[in-house]
Design an enzyme around this catalytic site. Structure first.
Site, PDB file in Angstrom:
ATOM      1  N   ASP A  63      30.473  31.294  68.816  1.00  0.00           N
ATOM      2  CA  ASP A  63      31.909  31.434  69.152  1.00  0.00           C
ATOM      3  C   ASP A  63      31.960  31.913  70.764  1.00  0.00           C
ATOM      4  O   ASP A  63      32.972  31.386  71.422  1.00  0.00           O
ATOM      5  CB  ASP A  63      32.538  32.132  68.319  1.00  0.00           C
ATOM      6  CG  ASP A  63      33.202  31.256  66.887  1.00  0.00           C
ATOM      7  OD1 ASP A  63      32.556  30.322  66.811  1.00  0.00           O
ATOM      8  OD2 ASP A  63      34.212  31.833  66.362  1.00  0.00           O
TER       9      ASP A  63
ATOM     10  N   ASP B 260      22.680  42.496  71.451  1.00  0.00           N
ATOM     11  CA  ASP B 260      24.063  43.286  72.172  1.00  0.00           C
ATOM     12  C   ASP B 260      23.677  42.755  73.736  1.00  0.00           C
ATOM     13  O   ASP B 260      24.525  42.564  74.315  1.00  0.00           O
ATOM     14  CB  ASP B 260      23.817  44.622  72.130  1.00  0.00           C
ATOM     15  CG  ASP B 260      22.608  45.300  72.009  1.00  0.00           C
ATOM     16  OD1 ASP B 260      21.637  44.642  71.897  1.00  0.00           O
ATOM     17  OD2 ASP B 260      22.449  46.423  71.711  1.00  0.00           O
TER      18      ASP B 260
ATOM     19  N   TYR C 171      25.464  36.865  54.930  1.00  0.00           N
ATOM     20  CA  TYR C 171      26.462  36.205  54.328  1.00  0.00           C
ATOM     21  C   TYR C 171      26.131  35.639  52.694  1.00  0.00           C
ATOM     22  O   TYR C 171      27.131  35.498  51.995  1.00  0.00           O
ATOM     23  CB  TYR C 171      26.742  34.784  54.847  1.00  0.00           C
ATOM     24  CG  TYR C 171      27.390  35.121  56.436  1.00  0.00           C
ATOM     25  CD1 TYR C 171      27.819  36.222  56.991  1.00  0.00           C
ATOM     26  CD2 TYR C 171      27.832  34.117  57.268  1.00  0.00           C
ATOM     27  CE1 TYR C 171      28.310  36.579  58.141  1.00  0.00           C
ATOM     28  CE2 TYR C 171      28.129  34.205  58.414  1.00  0.00           C
ATOM     29  CZ  TYR C 171      28.600  35.556  58.958  1.00  0.00           C
ATOM     30  OH  TYR C 171      29.193  35.610  59.922  1.00  0.00           O
TER      31      TYR C 171
ATOM     32  N   LYS D 143      18.006  42.004  66.573  1.00  0.00           N
ATOM     33  CA  LYS D 143      18.258  43.363  66.585  1.00  0.00           C
ATOM     34  C   LYS D 143      17.038  44.124  66.149  1.00  0.00           C
ATOM     35  O   LYS D 143      17.058  45.154  65.269  1.00  0.00           O
ATOM     36  CB  LYS D 143      19.396  43.884  66.003  1.00  0.00           C
ATOM     37  CG  LYS D 143      20.177  45.051  66.140  1.00  0.00           C
ATOM     38  CD  LYS D 143      20.810  45.492  67.473  1.00  0.00           C
ATOM     39  CE  LYS D 143      20.957  46.941  67.952  1.00  0.00           C
ATOM     40  NZ  LYS D 143      21.364  46.973  69.095  1.00  0.00           N
TER      41      LYS D 143
END
Ligand code: NAD
Length: 367
Positions: free
Chosen positions: A251, A223, A142, A191
């Site tokens: 979320d 994942d 970000y 990851k």
């Protein structure tokens, strides 16, 4: 002790839910004997309407001079036509940046009495769950280099994921410290099979783990973590992860609790100073109707009492009062279940205060 809290109700349901959290802070003041000075400041659309900017200088300096910030929510259709950089939502991003709040703590707890509100099958959630996501907030993709350029194959866009050792170390310490005060297990999500930043993340987490031999550490690919959250959320205690993965996983975790209105958050920067807000937005569709669930804001006040004011027992009392109110069957519209009693925002705040008053004799502040 005297504590100063900057209160930024914001827009939409923000002022409605913050008003209930303020009741809880007033209760804590009485219960502990400490003085809490609450000062309200404009932020978001309300600030744009009054002074032309989403975060007036007075608001920012008021926050800096306070011990912590209680935030509602910002934004709404009235300001949607403004260019991205001038929209109310910038208020919370700027505050996090200016106040150097790099750690986002998002507990997701499903009380057993709320199991019927979860979208997961009953046998998965009948015992409830209680996990804490610690998300890095000021680094990663970000905040990395970004852009787009014209090429022979058309437009090419890029966002660069980058983390320094120091950034990973400081967020890892926040997560390990949180695990010490909880059930003592930490899952670091990355990851590392694909990303270089994740390999560094894993290596630094392992280094920090050596300082916390009492904490059981597990690494998990993102994942798999997304899948495990819906398969068996009860397996998690503290989840530590990067900005991007934390955004998505938190979320996902929030929806498992049945209502976005229930969930609190704290943004911290390595000291007792913090910014506390429910994870939901300004919910313009229900604003002004006394219909919003104030428990996310009330539980944010509990986190504020614990992390910024060191009032651990008062914080626990607030969390226990919320559990009792839910066990008694009181629900706002978003949490309704067959056989429950529907009440409004203000009445939910009153019910929590009633439950707290019953406990008041047992609650004392930590010196
Ligand atoms: P939202 O979280 O405001 O609402 C999503 C849905 O959840 C809506 O149906 C809403 O009614 C419901 N909901 C949210 N909070 C609730 C509560 N306390 N009780 C009961 N129901 C609740 O998300 P959105 O609709 O995507 O965004 C609305 C506005 O809020 C936008 O302007 C967005 O940019 C802003 N926003 C602000 C923040 C923040 O201030 N930190 C965060 C997210 C979104």
């Amino acid at each position: 002790m005297t504590y100063k809290i900057a209160v930024l109700p914001g827009d939409g349901v923000g002022p409605e839910v913050v008003a209930q959290a303020v009741k809880v802070l007033r209760w804590a003041e009485k219960a502990t004997g400490h003085r809490i000075i609450l000062t309200e400041y404009d932020a978001g659309g309300a600030a744009i309407d009054r002074s032309g900017t989403y975060l007036p200088e007075k608001t920012l300096s008021g926050c800096i001079e306070s011990d912590c910030v209680l935030f509602g929510s910002v934004g709404g259709p009235k300001w949607d036509m403004l260019p991205g950089g001038q929209r109310p939502e910038q208020a919370v991003l700027k505050l996090r940046k200016e106040l150097k709040l790099y750690a986002n703590l998002r507990p997701a707890r499903l009380y057993p009495e709320m199991a019927g509100s979860s979208p997961l099958r009953q046998e998965i959630v009948e015992n409830g769950f209680d996990l804490l996501i610690v998300r890095e907030l000021t680094g990663g993709i970000y905040f990395g280099e970004k852009g787009s350029e014209q090429t022979a194959e058309g437009v090419r866009a890029y966002d660069v994921e980058q983390y320094s050792e120091a950034e990973i170390r400081r967020i890892a310490r926040v997560a390990f410290e949180a695990a010490v005060g909880r059930r003592g297990t930490l899952t670091s999500v990355d990851k590392a099979n694909v990303l270089e930043t994740s390999r560094l993340f894993r290596r630094i987490v392992d280094c920090v783990a050596e300082e916390y031999p009492q904490i059981a550490v597990k690494h998990m690919y993102v994942d798999n973590a997304a899948m495990q959250l819906v398969r068996n959320p009860g397996q998690f205690d503290v989840i530590l992860t990067s900005n991007l993965f934390g955004d998505i996983l938190s979320d996902e975790a929030s929806v498992l609790t049945g209502s976005i209105g229930m969930l609190p958050s704290a943004s911290m920067g390595g000291s007792a100073f913090g910014l506390y807000e429910p994870i939901h937005g300004s919910a313009p569709d229900i604003a002004g109707q006394d219909a919003a669930n104030p428990l996310g804001s009330i539980l944010s006040a509990a986190m504020l009492l614990r992390f910024s004011l060191s009032m651990d027992e008062a914080a626990e009392a607030v969390e226990e009062a919320v559990r009792q109110v839910l066990a008694l069957g009181w629900r706002t519209a978003d949490m309704m279940q067959p056989g429950a009693d529907r009440i409004g925002t203000q009445e939910m705040g009153e019910q929590v205060i009633r439950a707290l008053n019953k406990m008041i004799r047992r609650t004392v502040s930590r010196p």
